[in-house]
Design a protein around this motif. Structure first.
Motif, PDB file in Angstrom:
ATOM      1  N   THR A  40       0.971  -1.245   0.083  1.00  0.00           N
ATOM      2  CA  THR A  40       0.007   0.003  -0.138  1.00  0.00           C
ATOM      3  C   THR A  40       0.845   1.391  -0.151  1.00  0.00           C
ATOM      4  O   THR A  40       0.519   2.260  -0.719  1.00  0.00           O
ATOM      5  CB  THR A  40      -1.236   0.100   1.101  1.00  0.00           C
ATOM      6  OG1 THR A  40      -1.950  -1.140   1.287  1.00  0.00           O
ATOM      7  CG2 THR A  40      -2.010   1.293   1.246  1.00  0.00           C
ATOM      8  N   PRO A  41       1.659   1.690   0.963  1.00  0.00           N
ATOM      9  CA  PRO A  41       2.465   2.750   0.780  1.00  0.00           C
ATOM     10  C   PRO A  41       3.393   2.765  -0.446  1.00  0.00           C
ATOM     11  O   PRO A  41       3.772   3.790  -0.879  1.00  0.00           O
ATOM     12  CB  PRO A  41       3.405   2.480   2.104  1.00  0.00           C
ATOM     13  CG  PRO A  41       3.642   1.138   2.553  1.00  0.00           C
ATOM     14  CD  PRO A  41       2.223   0.537   2.042  1.00  0.00           C
ATOM     15  N   VAL A  42       3.873   1.466  -0.776  1.00  0.00           N
ATOM     16  CA  VAL A  42       4.615   1.461  -2.219  1.00  0.00           C
ATOM     17  C   VAL A  42       3.756   2.186  -3.343  1.00  0.00           C
ATOM     18  O   VAL A  42       4.202   2.992  -4.032  1.00  0.00           O
ATOM     19  CB  VAL A  42       5.062   0.046  -2.634  1.00  0.00           C
ATOM     20  CG1 VAL A  42       5.620   0.156  -3.865  1.00  0.00           C
ATOM     21  CG2 VAL A  42       6.288  -0.293  -1.584  1.00  0.00           C
ATOM     22  N   ARG A  43       2.702   1.517  -3.400  1.00  0.00           N
ATOM     23  CA  ARG A  43       1.734   2.252  -4.435  1.00  0.00           C
ATOM     24  C   ARG A  43       1.442   3.640  -4.374  1.00  0.00           C
ATOM     25  O   ARG A  43       1.464   4.473  -5.300  1.00  0.00           O
ATOM     26  CB  ARG A  43       0.264   1.534  -4.379  1.00  0.00           C
ATOM     27  CG  ARG A  43       0.572   0.103  -4.723  1.00  0.00           C
ATOM     28  CD  ARG A  43      -0.939  -0.535  -4.483  1.00  0.00           C
ATOM     29  NE  ARG A  43      -0.773  -2.286  -5.000  1.00  0.00           N
ATOM     30  CZ  ARG A  43      -1.877  -3.024  -4.698  1.00  0.00           C
ATOM     31  NH1 ARG A  43      -2.742  -2.810  -4.036  1.00  0.00           N
ATOM     32  NH2 ARG A  43      -1.654  -4.191  -5.113  1.00  0.00           N
ATOM     33  N   GLU A  44       1.370   4.146  -3.183  1.00  0.00           N
ATOM     34  CA  GLU A  44       1.129   5.819  -2.909  1.00  0.00           C
ATOM     35  C   GLU A  44       2.363   6.500  -3.170  1.00  0.00           C
ATOM     36  O   GLU A  44       2.047   7.344  -3.866  1.00  0.00           O
ATOM     37  CB  GLU A  44       0.785   5.741  -1.419  1.00  0.00           C
ATOM     38  CG  GLU A  44       0.543   7.191  -1.193  1.00  0.00           C
ATOM     39  CD  GLU A  44       0.008   7.560   0.368  1.00  0.00           C
ATOM     40  OE1 GLU A  44       0.159   8.574   0.907  1.00  0.00           O
ATOM     41  OE2 GLU A  44      -0.444   6.514   0.867  1.00  0.00           O
ATOM     42  N   ALA A  45       3.451   5.761  -3.038  1.00  0.00           N
ATOM     43  CA  ALA A  45       4.632   6.487  -3.334  1.00  0.00           C
ATOM     44  C   ALA A  45       5.169   6.718  -4.894  1.00  0.00           C
ATOM     45  O   ALA A  45       5.177   7.619  -5.413  1.00  0.00           O
ATOM     46  CB  ALA A  45       5.953   5.997  -2.780  1.00  0.00           C
ATOM     47  N   CYS A  46       4.535   5.519  -5.483  1.00  0.00           N
ATOM     48  CA  CYS A  46       4.394   5.355  -6.759  1.00  0.00           C
ATOM     49  C   CYS A  46       3.932   6.294  -7.628  1.00  0.00           C
ATOM     50  O   CYS A  46       4.069   6.851  -8.766  1.00  0.00           O
ATOM     51  CB  CYS A  46       4.601   4.105  -7.431  1.00  0.00           C
ATOM     52  SG  CYS A  46       6.055   2.908  -6.960  1.00  0.00           S
TER      53      CYS A  46
END
Length: 253
Positions: A40-46
């Protein structure tokens, strides 16, 4: 700092400094492993980095680092030539004494010829110099434009280390611009910013435009004439996924 903010900061730094190569395909799983995080945080950063044109997402295939192209480089240079002189003019009229001192501080670093880390340091100071001027314009939209352009240009400079003897000239031009800002003369600041950008293009055009498709570790000895006649984005021919590993922690002494 939230987990997504941490990943965004670390991932962006890896992209800007080309630790993650332009054109590289990256899966969510690989990023989760590299940055020790959940999806989830990886997707937000991307998503944030997509908005900044530093990453691309292909449905059902994952993410990739935005390739470098001569077209993008020229577009960013043209954007600079239009926006940054106007930003300098606003800053001359609106900057506080504290902001002028901050801008002046970023204008003092001179890189040492032949020292790679010194050149990297200069790139960071130079970016901060221009962003600080944009902040002093007190126009949030202009600040966002300058920040994005400066950040995207950094990738081109990291791919080719130009350790030429331009350090004194760059410092002199930066300090001339600072004096114009301190004077409060908007038209003088505009002129100094335009002169600086024009000189930068003249100094860097030969190397920077040839550097965007780096095939080996010694770009200065590479013949780019064929690529310039028929340019392709860096990473366009890369079909094999590169394996990502978590960066090693360094011990500071």
């Amino acid at each position: 700092m939230t987990e997504a903010q941490r990943i965004y900061k670390e991932l962006k730094q890896d992209i800007v400094t080309c630790k993650l190569s332009p054109g590289l395909s990256i899966s969510e799983l690989e990023m989760c492993d590299r940055y020790a995080a959940s999806r989830t945080p990886v997707r937000e950063a991307c998503r944030r980095l997509e908005d900044e044109s530093l990453m691309q997402m292909t449905p059902f295939r994952g993410y990739s680092i935005t390739p470098l192209t001569i077209e993008e480089y020229r577009n960013l240079r043209e954007l600079q030539s239009v926006v940054e002189p106007a930003v300098a003019a606003f800053a001359a009229e609106r900057a506080t004494p504290e902001q002028i001192r901050e801008i002046s501080g970023w204008a003092t670093y001179e890189y040492q010829v032949g020292e790679r880390n010194s050149y990297y340091t200069f790139l960071e100071w130079n970016k901060n110099f221009h962003i600080s001027i944009a902040a002093a314009s007190r126009n949030q939209s202009l600040l966002q434009i300058v920040t994005n352009a400066q950040t995207r240009l950094m990738r081109y400079y990291y791919l080719v280390i130009v350790m030429d003897s331009y350090g004194p000239q760059l410092v002199a031009e930066h300090q001339e611009l600072v004096r114009a800002l301190r004077s409060g003369n908007a038209e003088l600041a505009r002129a100094r910013a335009s002169d600086h950008l024009e000189n930068t293009v003249k100094r860097s055009m030969k190397v920077d435009l040839l550097a965007v498709n780096l095939p080996n570790e010694n770009p200065m000895n590479t013949d780019y004439s064929d690529w310039l006649r028929n340019p392709e984005p860096l990473g366009a021919k890369r079909t094999k996924r590169a394996r990502l590993t978590r960066p090693r922690k360094t011990v500071k002494h």
